[in-house]
Design an enzyme around this catalytic site. Structure first.
Site, mmCIF file in Angstrom:
data_model
loop_
_atom_site.group_PDB
_atom_site.id
_atom_site.type_symbol
_atom_site.label_atom_id
_atom_site.label_comp_id
_atom_site.label_asym_id
_atom_site.label_seq_id
_atom_site.Cartn_x
_atom_site.Cartn_y
_atom_site.Cartn_z
ATOM 1 N N ASN B 139 -2.429 -33.326 54.027
ATOM 2 C CA ASN B 139 -3.708 -33.934 53.641
ATOM 3 C C ASN B 139 -3.505 -35.415 53.348
ATOM 4 O OD1 ASN B 139 -6.083 -34.751 52.499
ATOM 5 N ND2 ASN B 139 -6.151 -33.151 50.927
ATOM 6 N N CYS B 142 -7.844 -37.039 51.441
ATOM 7 C CA CYS B 142 -8.736 -36.702 50.339
ATOM 8 C C CYS B 142 -9.258 -37.988 49.713
ATOM 9 C CB CYS B 142 -8.026 -35.878 49.265
ATOM 10 S SG CYS B 142 -9.124 -35.541 47.884
ATOM 11 N N ILE B 204 -12.895 -33.225 60.671
ATOM 12 C CA ILE B 204 -12.823 -34.332 59.726
ATOM 13 C C ILE B 204 -12.775 -33.808 58.279
ATOM 14 C CG2 ILE B 204 -14.017 -35.999 61.190
ATOM 15 C CD1 ILE B 204 -16.636 -35.373 59.720
ATOM 16 N N GLY B 256 -16.120 -29.645 60.041
ATOM 17 C CA GLY B 256 -17.166 -30.516 59.515
ATOM 18 C C GLY B 256 -18.502 -29.835 59.683
#
Lengths: 279, 314
Positions: B139, B142, B204, B256
């Site tokens: 990740n 974020c 996304i 998304g």
């Protein structure tokens, strides 16, 4: 697969209690095993509103509670809510016969086992929309009135325009019920703690639900009075099931699930022992 | 729409299986990190064994407290969150969550977060040899933590470095980089991940957003900003998946605002090999099953035998 806790339920009854405040009764057995203090997520129908609205369970009726209505199979539960935004406004527009998706019962409610209530002077403090979850608790407690010493409900309202909603339901259970209003237009002037002190009622065990400043005050009061307090917290939620971690409350000790000083209001709560949360 | 209908006798039996980074998945549907925990809570609604893969919430080296509340708020056809990657840390994750997932027959993609490259590396190293982990998703996107995460995902040079350093600690585990849409060129970021040796990219993550309470004259979220997700962002995801998949040779996991089989298929036609369902898990806990069935129905309807024929077919 495990049991499903999501169902479509029909509105059985809709009652207008006060400006913007409604009581709905849903025809479903979804909450037949619910404990007081637990809540449900009610989902708006409008596709632009995708999150459920967490609302506490105000009453549950089962087969042992025959309403005498021919159209009533016996299983229903009640919620009481105030219109605060688009979602609750939408929900307030539905009528008996309409169906909504509901998830529940969720979370941990008020403990009321014999060890907790035995020999106690119990006081329930409900501020505004905090009264509904305590009503369900009151009904449960009154099934075994010999288990405790005394039981009093103190219900606080902003002013008389709130029609001291649900107060007669509390009274109907046989519980001594005291009313307070912030402006003194009805009952004792002041908040629920002012009313409790003015009435000179002894409290060993407090159950409280209401706005956060009130709950902070209850925590302080209980500490000074040497009473145990269980408080029901409110927080914005997304999933209601313990997944998103949106609704945490700060805890005084490390929480077993999170590994940090945060507990999930939807799962470990919404009812917490006041001493264990940092409010 | 003709999906979700009863099957008839002459229907083909479509193959939903996809291969990504050398791993075979029974279908292309997974969940977006942070919307499904580790599956413990949702296992009463969803048969985890029917998911293509299960992607966990972000795991860091140490326990993370996350942000103050309010952390979530609803927005039109979506929501904003600023959880701040609260998680119990990799030790608890291994002991509790991986032990739970061991009981299921579903490939596990572990999402990894960190404040520094070293913290990412530490988690990757811990999980590199664990047979219960199929793949790692890093990740770097974020928007809700003040240091780390998105900073690594908005600078091509840093993204490449984090990718190659995670890759070097991952042993034989495939590494997927989760990208942020909060950049000028998603293609450049996808290329940077590819250059760093990533086995794939996922996109996304949420769009950085803000909501203000006009009566209190205050930010609704304690963090001021939050990540926007849900159906509201789906068309942005379709565009970015299309751009990214045309810029790189490694596979794309698209996500998304997926709320239906149609949405999932759109992302696949745009170029995604797999798709993830995110916020809609909160709205309909069993939505993943419905989406998998809907994709199958679409393939029957369009006489598509292999799902690979849909990927990038726009």
């Amino acid at each position: 697969m495990n049991e499903m806790i999501r169902k479509k339920a029909k509105i059985r009854e809709k009652t207008y209690l006060a400006p913007d405040i409604y009581r709905y009764s849903f025809l479903t057995d979804l909450c037949s095993g619910a404990e007081p203090g637990q809540f449900v997520m009610i989902y708006p129908v409008n596709g632009a509103r995708l999150l459920g609205r967490p609302l506490c369970i105000a009453d549950v009726s089962g087969e042992d509670n025959d309403s005498g209505r021919a159209d009533d199979p016996g299983h229903y539960f009640d919620i009481v809510f105030r219109v605060v935004g688009g979602g609750t406004e939408e929900i307030s527009g539905y009528n008996p016969g309409d169906e909504l998706y509901i998830e529940g019962p969720l979370g941990h409610g008020y403990p009321f086992d014999e060890k907790t209530i035995g020999g106690k002077n119990i006081v329930m403090l409900g501020g505004g929309l905090g009264a509904p979850s305590l009503l369900f608790l009151a009904k449960k407690l009154m099934k075994a009135p010999s288990a405790f010493v005394s039981l009093t409900a103190v219900l606080g309202y902003r002013d008389r325009s709130m029609n001291h909603f649900l107060a007669s339901d509390f009274g109907g259970t046989g519980i001594k019920t005291i009313i307070s209003t912030d402006d003194g237009s009805e009952g004792i002037r002041g908040n629920v703690i002012d009313a409790l002190e003015e009435s000179g009622i002894k409290a060993d065990l407090i159950y409280a639900c209401g706005p956060l400043p009130m709950l902070s005050a209850v925590k302080r009061y209980a500490k000074e009075a040497g009473a145990t307090a269980y408080i029901s917290l409110e927080e914005r939620m997304a999933c209601g099931l313990g997944v998103c971690l949106g609704c945490v409350a700060k805890t005084t000790e490390k929480d077993a699930h999170s590994g940090v000083k945060n507990a999930r209001v939807c799962t470990e709560g919404p009812v917490f022992c006041a001493e264990t949360v940092d409010i | 729409m003709r999906l979700y209908q009863e099957k008839s006798a002459g229907d083909i039996e479509p193959d939903l299986g996809v291969d990504l980074a050398g791993i075979h998945f029974r279908n292309p549907v997974t969940v977006a990190s942070g919307t499904f925990g580790s599956g413990i809570e949702y296992s009463r609604f969803v048969d985890l064994n029917k998911l293509g893969a299960l992607t966990t919430k972000g795991v860091s080296r140490d326990p993370w407290e996350g942000n103050p509340t309010p952390r979530v708020t609803e927005t039109p056809s979506g929501m904003m969150n600023a959880i701040g990657l609260q998680n119990p840390g990799v030790d608890v994750f291994i002991k509790r969550d991986l032990a739970f997932l061991e009981e299921f027959d579903v490939p596990v993609i572990v999402n990894v977060c960190g404040h520094s490259v070293g913290e990412y590396e530490a988690v990757v190293e811990r999980l590199a040899e664990d047979d219960r982990v199929a793949m790692l998703e890093i990740n770097v996107s974020c928007p809700n933590v003040s240091c780390g995460a998105i900073q690594f995902g908005t600078d091509a040079g840093m993204l490449m470095e984090v990718t190659s350093r995670c890759k070097s600690k991952a042993g034989s585990k495939p590494v997927i980089m989760k990208l942020t849409p909060n950049v000028t060129s998603i293609s450049d970021m996808a290329k940077a991940a590819e250059a760093g040796g990533a086995d794939g990219v996922s996109l996304i993550n949420t769009l950085t957003a803000m909501k203000i309470d006009i009566y209190k004259k205050r930010f609704v979220l304690a963090n001021k900003t939050g990540g926007l997700s849900g159906p509201a962002i789906h068309p942005v995801a379709v565009r970015m998946v299309y751009e990214a998949s045309h810029a790189i040779k490694i596979p794309v996991i698209g996500m998304g605002g997926v709320a239906s089989a149609e949405d999932a298929l759109e992302l696949m036609l745009a170029g995604a090999t797999m798709v993830a369902v995110g916020m809609m898990n909160f709205t309909e806990p069993d939505i993943t099953g419905k989406i998998i069935r809907g994709i199958k129905d679409y393939m029957v309807l369009t006489k598509t035998e292999h799902i690979r024929d849909i990927i990038g077919a726009v």
